[in-house]
Design an enzyme around this catalytic site. Structure first.
Site, PDB file in Angstrom:
ATOM      1  N   ALA A  71       0.836  -1.199   0.000  1.00 23.98           N
ATOM      2  CA  ALA A  71       0.000   0.000   0.000  1.00 23.98           C
ATOM      3  C   ALA A  71       0.865   1.242   0.000  1.00 23.98           C
ATOM      4  O   ALA A  71       2.031   1.203   0.403  1.00 23.98           O
ATOM      5  CB  ALA A  71      -0.925   0.001   1.213  1.00 23.98           C
ATOM      6  N   ASP A  72       0.269   2.336  -0.437  1.00 28.27           N
ATOM      7  CA  ASP A  72       0.949   3.624  -0.347  1.00 28.27           C
ATOM      8  C   ASP A  72      -0.090   4.710  -0.081  1.00 28.27           C
ATOM      9  O   ASP A  72      -1.166   4.711  -0.679  1.00 28.27           O
ATOM     10  CB  ASP A  72       1.716   3.947  -1.631  1.00 28.27           C
ATOM     11  CG  ASP A  72       2.680   5.101  -1.396  1.00 28.27           C
ATOM     12  OD1 ASP A  72       3.737   4.860  -0.787  1.00 28.27           O
ATOM     13  OD2 ASP A  72       2.355   6.234  -1.782  1.00 28.27           O
ATOM     14  N   THR A  73       0.247   5.602   0.835  1.00 24.99           N
ATOM     15  CA  THR A  73      -0.654   6.684   1.211  1.00 24.99           C
ATOM     16  C   THR A  73      -0.037   8.023   0.832  1.00 24.99           C
ATOM     17  O   THR A  73       1.130   8.281   1.138  1.00 24.99           O
ATOM     18  CB  THR A  73      -0.929   6.646   2.731  1.00 24.99           C
ATOM     19  OG1 THR A  73      -1.524   5.384   3.066  1.00 24.99           O
ATOM     20  CG2 THR A  73      -1.879   7.765   3.152  1.00 24.99           C
TER      21      THR A  73
END
Length: 198
Positions: A71-73
């Site tokens: 994931a990446d935010t």
């Protein structure tokens, strides 16, 4: 089940979120990739690209049957990507920019099977959430910096930390803002062969 579950992140928040829905990864394997935005890259495609690259990087490095979750935010102020705060000055700049303004938090999730698990299915999801901070005084920003939970966080704050006291409005996915949108992640895992989630 036939395959391991691998979290491609060093984030203790993502690990805790997976555990919240009863999933404990067999391995935690952080993806060390270059996270520099490309020239003129916009926040949404940037988050999607990084999540996908992280998942592919870790899946390619493993020779066991596994499903990799990455994931990446990204915290975005309009078209502008705010950095991850690695020092107090960066956190202060981010908080000053976000003060009294609405911003968007994009969290992308990518799932990739390793070559040793051909039954696995790749998947991608992106969740956009909106957060509005109240106007922050210099003393309030000082207190948030002193609290320290900005360290390593996109946009210089953690919604599950001290900054929550200044969130006037939020819409979208709370767990996505924290770092892993659980509904979307669970939906992708339910679509896999085997009993990942009921």
């Amino acid at each position: 089940m036939g395959a391991q579950l691998v979290l491609a992140s060093a984030s203790p928040r993502r690990l805790a979120l997976l555990r919240q829905i009863g999933l404990v990864p067999d391995q935690v394997h952080p993806a060390n990739i270059d996270e520099t935005p490309r020239r003129d890259e916009l926040p949404r495609p940037y988050a999607q690209r990084l999540a996908t690259e992280k998942a592919k990087h870790v899946a390619g490095a493993l020779d066991c049957p596994a499903l990799v979750v990455a994931a990446d935010t990204v915290v975005a102020l309009g078209r502008r990507i705010l950095p991850k705060a690695e020092d107090a000055d960066t956190a202060r700049r981010c908080l000053t920019l976000l003060s009294g303004r609405r911003h968007t938090v994009f969290t992308a999730v990518a799932i990739r099977p390793t070559a040793a698990w051909p039954d696995g299915r790749a998947g991608n999801r992106l969740v956009a959430s909106t957060v509005t901070f109240s106007r922050l005084t210099p003393l309030q920003i000082d207190a948030l910096i002193e609290a320290g939970d900005w360290n390593g966080k996109a946009g210089g704050y953690a919604i599950q930390g001290h900054a929550a006291a200044f969130v006037r409005f939020m819409s979208g996915s709370y767990t996505g803002i924290v770092g892993l949108p659980l509904f979307e992640t669970a939906q992708m895992l339910r679509g896999q062969k085997g009993c990942w989630l009921r």
